[in-house]
Design a protein around this motif. Sequence first.
Motif, short mmCIF file in Angstrom:
data_model
loop_
_atom_site.label_atom_id
_atom_site.label_comp_id
_atom_site.label_asym_id
_atom_site.label_seq_id
_atom_site.Cartn_x
_atom_site.Cartn_y
_atom_site.Cartn_z
N LEU A 338 0.86 -1.18 0.00
CA LEU A 338 0.00 0.00 0.00
C LEU A 338 0.90 1.23 0.00
CD1 LEU A 338 -2.90 -0.81 2.49
CD2 LEU A 338 -2.72 -1.31 0.05
N PRO A 339 0.76 2.12 -0.98
CA PRO A 339 1.64 3.29 -1.05
C PRO A 339 1.32 4.30 0.04
CG PRO A 339 -0.04 3.43 -2.75
CD PRO A 339 -0.20 2.08 -2.11
N ILE A 340 2.35 4.98 0.51
CA ILE A 340 2.16 5.98 1.56
C ILE A 340 1.29 7.13 1.06
CG2 ILE A 340 4.20 7.33 0.96
CD1 ILE A 340 2.88 6.46 4.51
N GLU A 341 1.18 7.27 -0.26
CA GLU A 341 0.35 8.34 -0.84
C GLU A 341 -1.12 8.21 -0.47
OE1 GLU A 341 4.14 8.40 -2.91
OE2 GLU A 341 2.74 6.77 -2.47
N LEU A 342 -1.53 7.02 -0.03
CA LEU A 342 -2.92 6.84 0.40
C LEU A 342 -3.27 7.70 1.61
CD1 LEU A 342 -3.39 2.96 0.01
CD2 LEU A 342 -4.35 4.73 -1.44
N LYS A 343 -2.27 8.23 2.30
CA LYS A 343 -2.53 9.08 3.47
C LYS A 343 -3.38 10.30 3.12
CE LYS A 343 0.43 9.44 6.96
NZ LYS A 343 1.63 9.81 7.76
N LYS A 361 3.32 -5.32 2.57
CA LYS A 361 3.74 -4.14 3.33
C LYS A 361 2.64 -3.10 3.42
CE LYS A 361 7.37 -0.60 3.59
NZ LYS A 361 8.61 -0.06 2.99
N ILE A 362 2.45 -2.60 4.65
CA ILE A 362 1.62 -1.43 4.93
C ILE A 362 2.48 -0.47 5.74
CG2 ILE A 362 -0.45 -0.53 6.05
CD1 ILE A 362 -1.79 -3.20 5.61
N ASP A 386 7.96 -13.69 5.19
CA ASP A 386 8.89 -12.87 4.42
C ASP A 386 8.45 -11.41 4.28
OD1 ASP A 386 6.74 -13.34 2.79
OD2 ASP A 386 7.93 -13.69 0.98
N TYR A 387 7.80 -10.87 5.32
CA TYR A 387 7.42 -9.47 5.26
C TYR A 387 8.66 -8.59 5.44
CZ TYR A 387 2.62 -11.03 5.90
OH TYR A 387 1.40 -11.65 5.75
N PRO A 388 8.74 -7.48 4.70
CA PRO A 388 9.85 -6.54 4.92
C PRO A 388 9.86 -6.08 6.37
CG PRO A 388 8.66 -6.00 2.91
CD PRO A 388 7.86 -7.06 3.60
N GLU A 389 11.02 -6.03 6.96
CA GLU A 389 11.10 -5.74 8.40
C GLU A 389 10.97 -4.26 8.72
OE1 GLU A 389 14.52 -7.51 10.11
OE2 GLU A 389 13.98 -9.57 9.54
N GLU A 390 11.43 -3.39 7.84
CA GLU A 390 11.44 -1.97 8.14
C GLU A 390 10.18 -1.27 7.65
OE1 GLU A 390 14.94 -0.12 6.73
OE2 GLU A 390 16.32 -1.38 7.88
N ASP A 391 9.69 -0.35 8.46
CA ASP A 391 8.55 0.49 8.08
C ASP A 391 7.37 -0.34 7.58
OD1 ASP A 391 10.03 2.77 8.69
OD2 ASP A 391 10.89 2.83 6.68
N ASN A 392 6.95 -1.29 8.40
CA ASN A 392 5.89 -2.21 7.96
C ASN A 392 5.10 -2.70 9.17
OD1 ASN A 392 4.28 -3.99 6.58
ND2 ASN A 392 5.90 -5.47 6.14
N VAL A 393 3.82 -2.36 9.23
CA VAL A 393 3.00 -2.78 10.38
C VAL A 393 2.61 -4.25 10.29
CG1 VAL A 393 2.07 -0.45 10.72
CG2 VAL A 393 0.82 -2.09 9.30
N LEU A 394 2.90 -4.90 9.16
CA LEU A 394 2.61 -6.33 9.05
C LEU A 394 3.74 -7.19 9.58
CD1 LEU A 394 1.02 -6.51 5.46
CD2 LEU A 394 -0.12 -6.25 7.67
N GLU A 399 0.98 -6.93 15.56
CA GLU A 399 0.48 -6.17 16.71
C GLU A 399 0.52 -4.67 16.44
OE1 GLU A 399 2.09 -7.40 20.46
OE2 GLU A 399 2.15 -9.51 19.87
N HIS A 400 1.42 -4.23 15.56
CA HIS A 400 1.48 -2.81 15.20
C HIS A 400 0.22 -2.41 14.44
CE1 HIS A 400 5.56 -2.55 16.61
NE2 HIS A 400 5.96 -3.51 15.77
N LEU A 401 -0.27 -3.31 13.59
CA LEU A 401 -1.52 -3.05 12.87
C LEU A 401 -2.68 -2.92 13.85
CD1 LEU A 401 -3.27 -2.87 10.30
CD2 LEU A 401 -3.33 -5.37 10.27
#
Length: 481
Positions: A338-343, A361-362, A386-394, A399-401
């Motif tokens: 999900l692109p950050i532009e959705l903000k 990634k979110i 295999d989720y990207p570790e940085e800047d990702n609530v997934l 729990e970050h989500l």
Amino acid sequence: MVSMLLSGLWCLKITMLERFKIGLVEILGFRMTHGRIKVLTRKRVDLNQVGIPKPSQENGSKLIFTTRSLEVCGEMGAGKKIKVECLESKKAWELFQDKVGHETLYSHPDIPNLAKQVAERCGGLPLALITIGRAMACKTTPGEWKYAIEMLKRSALPKMEEEVFPLLKFRLLNEFDRISEAQMQGDYIISSLLSACLLERGGEIGGEDCVKMHDVIRDMALWITCELEASENNFFVKTGVQLLEEPDVKAWEDAKRMSVMKNKIEVLRGTPNCPNLKSLFLRENKLEVISDGFFHFIPHLTVLNLSENRTIRALPKGISQLISLECLDLSYTGIAELPIELKSLKKLKMLELSYMYYLRKIPPHLITSFSKLQIFRMNHCQITEDYPEEDNVLNGNNEHLIEELKSLQHLNIIRIWIKGMSALERFLSFHLFRSYTQALQLSNFRESNVFNVLCLENMEHLEELCFQYCESIEEMKMEKL
């Protein structure tokens, strides 16, 4: 729908005919045959008011009435209801032949085969067969019949517009601030349309009850929308017509609602200027790329459905221009991030992310930026490591989500996947989640070989519970906490 109030017979006196003519606005027609009164009505009729004694064993009367509404049957106290189904092909063809007439049907050797095609387009609907049959009764050239077939493929014959469709108009949805209220009205309207035989039950798909619409009713709905707002060209519908590319923008630049679902469009190019467009349905295409400028000049778009475009991998950055967007459906797409532009979508009320098997990634703080969000669906996703570790609530146990969802004050419907027992405990600790969670997908529960179902006992609206990659669970128990 034919209904009968059964008892004896009742003969309508001649003096009562005038009362039908001047005092019975809800009765659309009547016929008296061998002493029986047959009435066509669309609303409840007060029998006493029009001079018809209520049928009973004592007075030996019988009333047969015909209506398109099941509700009228109940209001009129029908003792027996007979639903008139669509005709099977042989009976439909016989009815159509009868209305066209032998002379016209065999006025040219090509007409019988063409007439069968016209009859088939009516789909067994008696009203359509009768109306179109009568309309074609004086058409004695193959050209006229071919034109009729072509018009039926596109929409409907003028005769249908004049006689059939005005009887089938229904009220459109109002606009609501809360989606749950709109859903309630939507459910009510669907129930009403089912009762009026304008929709049919279509079984279940994915555990959800479905309805289906007869082709003639669909043509009616399209005709109504075009007829009501013909001067403004508000609706553009090209569904399932094998489009390979987006239609010429000049054809839809003034439209308010646009649907090009179930086509084969692969690329959305250019920068269309559509200041009035509010709804855009692109579901079930072959989309791979949406140009960065495609959404730049569609400022009032409120509904965007991109679902079931499985080959698209990314959203354009230009989606940030959709500042009026309220509903975004990305389910069953191949989007990975999900692109950050959705903000920029500050008015978003519904976000549908279910069945996004490639989503990895979110960005942090993206979900919290949707302060008006009411519906969040993200279940039946592919859970991997295999989720990207940085800047990702997934990342991790999502729990970050969960924490980001807690900040949304207007949220009232959730469908979500939970990874691990610790994440579930954190999720359940927020009591509002218990009230409005409809579906839980529990994944990677490895902390214990026992799962206590009663930990979910206060989730009053839970409709679906799914376990995935929980091989370590050997026992399900129901033990009071």
